[in-house]
Design a protein around this motif. Structure first.
Motif, PDB file in Angstrom:
ATOM      1  N   GLN A 162       0.816  -1.217   0.000  1.00  0.00           N
ATOM      2  CA  GLN A 162       0.000   0.000   0.000  1.00  0.00           C
ATOM      3  C   GLN A 162       0.850   1.267   0.000  1.00  0.00           C
ATOM      4  O   GLN A 162       0.311   2.375  -0.108  1.00  0.00           O
ATOM      5  N   PHE A 163       2.189   1.111   0.097  1.00  0.00           N
ATOM      6  CA  PHE A 163       3.083   2.268   0.127  1.00  0.00           C
ATOM      7  C   PHE A 163       3.966   2.355  -1.119  1.00  0.00           C
ATOM      8  O   PHE A 163       5.014   3.001  -1.107  1.00  0.00           O
ATOM      9  N   ILE A 164       3.516   1.719  -2.193  1.00  0.00           N
ATOM     10  CA  ILE A 164       4.234   1.803  -3.471  1.00  0.00           C
ATOM     11  C   ILE A 164       3.980   3.163  -4.118  1.00  0.00           C
ATOM     12  O   ILE A 164       2.849   3.658  -4.138  1.00  0.00           O
ATOM     13  N   ILE A 165       5.031   3.764  -4.644  1.00  0.00           N
ATOM     14  CA  ILE A 165       4.887   5.018  -5.399  1.00  0.00           C
ATOM     15  C   ILE A 165       4.555   4.637  -6.840  1.00  0.00           C
ATOM     16  O   ILE A 165       5.326   3.944  -7.506  1.00  0.00           O
ATOM     17  N   THR A 166       3.411   5.069  -7.321  1.00  0.00           N
ATOM     18  CA  THR A 166       3.023   4.726  -8.690  1.00  0.00           C
ATOM     19  C   THR A 166       3.926   5.467  -9.679  1.00  0.00           C
ATOM     20  O   THR A 166       4.446   6.552  -9.380  1.00  0.00           O
TER      21      THR A 166
ATOM     22  N   ASP B 223       3.504   7.340 -12.206  1.00  0.00           N
ATOM     23  CA  ASP B 223       3.164   8.726 -12.556  1.00  0.00           C
ATOM     24  C   ASP B 223       3.525   9.715 -11.444  1.00  0.00           C
ATOM     25  O   ASP B 223       3.630  10.921 -11.687  1.00  0.00           O
ATOM     26  N   LYS B 224       3.736   9.213 -10.231  1.00  0.00           N
ATOM     27  CA  LYS B 224       4.083  10.085  -9.098  1.00  0.00           C
ATOM     28  C   LYS B 224       5.583  10.046  -8.769  1.00  0.00           C
ATOM     29  O   LYS B 224       6.074  10.852  -7.979  1.00  0.00           O
ATOM     30  N   LEU B 225       6.295   9.111  -9.382  1.00  0.00           N
ATOM     31  CA  LEU B 225       7.668   8.814  -8.987  1.00  0.00           C
ATOM     32  C   LEU B 225       8.585  10.030  -9.068  1.00  0.00           C
ATOM     33  O   LEU B 225       9.303  10.360  -8.114  1.00  0.00           O
ATOM     34  N   ASP B 226       8.579  10.711 -10.189  1.00  0.00           N
ATOM     35  CA  ASP B 226       9.508  11.825 -10.388  1.00  0.00           C
ATOM     36  C   ASP B 226       9.232  12.956  -9.406  1.00  0.00           C
ATOM     37  O   ASP B 226      10.175  13.540  -8.843  1.00  0.00           O
ATOM     38  N   ASN B 227       7.971  13.266  -9.172  1.00  0.00           N
ATOM     39  CA  ASN B 227       7.635  14.344  -8.233  1.00  0.00           C
ATOM     40  C   ASN B 227       8.063  13.996  -6.812  1.00  0.00           C
ATOM     41  O   ASN B 227       8.582  14.854  -6.080  1.00  0.00           O
ATOM     42  N   VAL B 228       7.868  12.746  -6.427  1.00  0.00           N
ATOM     43  CA  VAL B 228       8.252  12.322  -5.073  1.00  0.00           C
ATOM     44  C   VAL B 228       9.763  12.384  -4.910  1.00  0.00           C
ATOM     45  O   VAL B 228      10.267  12.934  -3.918  1.00  0.00           O
ATOM     46  N   PHE B 229      10.490  11.855  -5.877  1.00  0.00           N
ATOM     47  CA  PHE B 229      11.946  11.846  -5.764  1.00  0.00           C
ATOM     48  C   PHE B 229      12.530  13.249  -5.788  1.00  0.00           C
ATOM     49  O   PHE B 229      13.459  13.559  -5.033  1.00  0.00           O
ATOM     50  N   ASN B 230      12.007  14.105  -6.628  1.00  0.00           N
ATOM     51  CA  ASN B 230      12.540  15.470  -6.678  1.00  0.00           C
ATOM     52  C   ASN B 230      12.248  16.234  -5.394  1.00  0.00           C
ATOM     53  O   ASN B 230      13.081  17.024  -4.932  1.00  0.00           O
ATOM     54  N   ALA B 231      11.095  15.985  -4.787  1.00  0.00           N
ATOM     55  CA  ALA B 231      10.785  16.620  -3.503  1.00  0.00           C
ATOM     56  C   ALA B 231      11.747  16.121  -2.420  1.00  0.00           C
ATOM     57  O   ALA B 231      12.223  16.903  -1.585  1.00  0.00           O
ATOM     58  N   ALA B 232      12.046  14.826  -2.432  1.00  0.00           N
ATOM     59  CA  ALA B 232      12.978  14.262  -1.446  1.00  0.00           C
ATOM     60  C   ALA B 232      14.382  14.811  -1.651  1.00  0.00           C
ATOM     61  O   ALA B 232      15.068  15.177  -0.689  1.00  0.00           O
TER      62      ALA B 232
ATOM     63  N   ASP C  16      12.938  -1.530 -12.084  1.00  0.00           N
ATOM     64  CA  ASP C  16      12.547  -2.917 -12.369  1.00  0.00           C
ATOM     65  C   ASP C  16      11.441  -3.403 -11.441  1.00  0.00           C
ATOM     66  O   ASP C  16      10.522  -4.099 -11.862  1.00  0.00           O
ATOM     67  N   LEU C  17      11.573  -3.052 -10.154  1.00  0.00           N
ATOM     68  CA  LEU C  17      10.638  -3.505  -9.134  1.00  0.00           C
ATOM     69  C   LEU C  17       9.875  -2.324  -8.569  1.00  0.00           C
ATOM     70  O   LEU C  17      10.300  -1.167  -8.719  1.00  0.00           O
ATOM     71  N   PRO C  18       8.730  -2.568  -7.912  1.00  0.00           N
ATOM     72  CA  PRO C  18       7.995  -1.464  -7.282  1.00  0.00           C
ATOM     73  C   PRO C  18       8.887  -0.690  -6.317  1.00  0.00           C
ATOM     74  O   PRO C  18       9.713  -1.272  -5.604  1.00  0.00           O
ATOM     75  N   ILE C  19       8.719   0.625  -6.284  1.00  0.00           N
ATOM     76  CA  ILE C  19       9.515   1.480  -5.404  1.00  0.00           C
ATOM     77  C   ILE C  19       8.611   1.973  -4.277  1.00  0.00           C
ATOM     78  O   ILE C  19       7.561   2.570  -4.523  1.00  0.00           O
ATOM     79  N   PHE C  20       9.047   1.722  -3.050  1.00  0.00           N
ATOM     80  CA  PHE C  20       8.234   2.071  -1.893  1.00  0.00           C
ATOM     81  C   PHE C  20       8.569   3.470  -1.400  1.00  0.00           C
ATOM     82  O   PHE C  20       9.655   4.001  -1.649  1.00  0.00           O
ATOM     83  N   LEU C  21       7.643   4.050  -0.663  1.00  0.00           N
ATOM     84  CA  LEU C  21       7.736   5.440  -0.237  1.00  0.00           C
ATOM     85  C   LEU C  21       9.046   5.773   0.463  1.00  0.00           C
ATOM     86  O   LEU C  21       9.674   6.795   0.181  1.00  0.00           O
TER      87      LEU C  21
END
Length: 413
Positions: free
Chosen positions: A152-156, A158-167, A216-221
């Motif tokens: 339930q904590f996988i970053i989809t 379409d959200k990946l780039d925004n999450v990583f850039n914020a981090a 390759d694999l799901p990326i978690f929050l």
């Protein structure tokens, strides 16, 4: 700075750097970064030196270094001397391995990374897994429940780039408050596939890094902060920038323009990159940042952040399970499938992640010790010098001193 000793080390450093590049022609993973003279790299490409010749020349450099007594000189020169000794020793060990010499997991860790990794029995991990039983919902075996819970904590995508850039922005902002970074420091972020690792920093020199994230694999929050800090700020990117500024540009010490991956330097690099996460986000600050910033960007329920953080903290204590899987697998005590099952049972990995990790063992072997044992050694070293969690300014000071020095694993003890 004593001129005679410095000039003698300069001569050895040039030969050492060229030998590292020569080994790189025999092992594509060996040279992790190089930004020294272009003609040296071209020479290594056009004139492939036999491993036997590399080993003989490296041994001669080691003999030269062993004859030098730097104890009466400034600490920085003593550290440089010791650094070259350890780096050349690990180069010799790797050349011998490429020539067919077989080393056990522990022998290799000592020869390459200057450490004797700890051993933990299976019961140690079984007890830790059992501690998660009451924390993770569902029925059945704890490892399976943890894998299901974490989904339930996988970053989809379409959200990946925004999450990583914020981090990354947050990690950079926190780092810049405590470390003077070069004005031109920068990085590029890429998403890649078909790798045995989850993230990688390729340092290009001139204060620039390429940071790659494997999808390759799901990326978690939680991986957003992990990778942003570890690969970027205050991790690998900052580490390499400071070494380039302090030694290559200021003193002309060319040995720091090349980074041989299978060497003593890696334990400091990986250990500080992992400890840098705690330095940048002490106490509850990481959980609060993820809850208030990253969870909403990722479209996840931030009310679950505290519980998820608790599960992650306890699961992190199982990191040495990966070392035991690697040790047993590389020592031919268990098969690949058995190593993967061990990772599922005690590192709480999904079957797909466990298989990916065994490919990492094949490619990088005992390198795994640098992440967790490196973290522990770095933390202990900095805390002994007063850089505890309740003294954040001192912690940043000691951390900065460490990543801008030639100190190596045995120097942490």
């Amino acid at each position: 700075m004593p001129q005679h000793l410095n000039e003698e080390l300069n001569s050895i450093a040039e030969l050492y750097t060229k030998l590292v590049l020569a080994v790189g022609r025999h092992d594509a993973d060996y040279v992790d970064a190089y930004y020294g003279p272009n003609e040296w790299a071209e020479e290594a490409k056009t004139k492939k030196k036999p491993l036997t010749a590399i080993g003989e020349e490296a041994l001669q450099l080691k003999i030269q270094l062993d004859k030098i007594n730097s104890s009466q000189n400034k600490e920085i020169l003593c550290l440089r001397h010791r650094y070259l000794q350890k780096q050349i020793a690990s180069l010799i060990a790797h050349v011998e391995a490429l020539n067919g010499k077989k080393l056990s997991f522990d022998e290799e860790a000592k020869a390459y990374y200057d450490v004797e990794p700890p051993y933990f029995p299976e019961e140690h991990f079984r007890k830790l897994v059992n501690e998660l039983d009451s924390m993770v919902p569902g029925k059945g075996k704890v490892p399976e429940r943890v894998v299901t819970y974490r989904k339930q904590f996988i970053i989809t995508p379409d959200k990946l780039d925004n999450v990583f850039n914020a981090a990354i922005d947050e990690c950079r902002s926190r780092t810049k408050k405590h470390i003077d970074l070069p004005e031109n420091e920068t990085f590029r972020l890429e998403y890649v596939r078909n790798k045995s690792w989850s993230g990688y920093n390729w340092y290009k020199g001139n204060n620039e890094s390429l940071i790659q994230i494997n999808t390759d694999l799901p990326i978690f929050l939680e991986r957003a902060v992990d990778l942003a800090a570890h690969e970027g700020y205050p991790g690998h990117h900052v580490y390499n920038c400071l070494l380039e500024t302090a030694f290559v540009r200021k003193f002309g010490w060319v040995e720091f323009s090349v980074y041989p991956l299978f060497s003593s330097q890696s334990l400091i690099a990986e250990g500080t990159a992992n400890f840098g996460i705690e330095v940048a986000f002490p106490g509850k600050e990481r959980m609060e940042f993820e809850r208030d910033v990253l969870f909403p960007i990722a479209g996840l329920d931030k009310d679950e952040s505290a519980k998820y953080s608790g599960v992650q903290a306890l699961a992190a204590k199982l990191s040495y399970a990966g070392n035991e899987a690697a040790r047993r697998y590389l020592n031919a005590e268990i098969s690949r499938d058995e190593a993967a099952q061990w990772l599922i049972n005690y590192a709480l990995m999904s079957p797909e992640h466990a298989q990916q990790r065994t490919r990492f063992f094949d490619q990088y072997r005992s390198y795994v010790v640098n992440y967790n044992f490196g973290l522990d050694l770095v933390r202990q070293y900095i805390e002994r010098r007063g850089g505890t969690e309740n003294k954040p300014a001192k912690r940043w000071e000691e951390f900065t001193n460490l990543i801008s020095s030639p100190r190596l694993p045995s120097g942490l003890l």
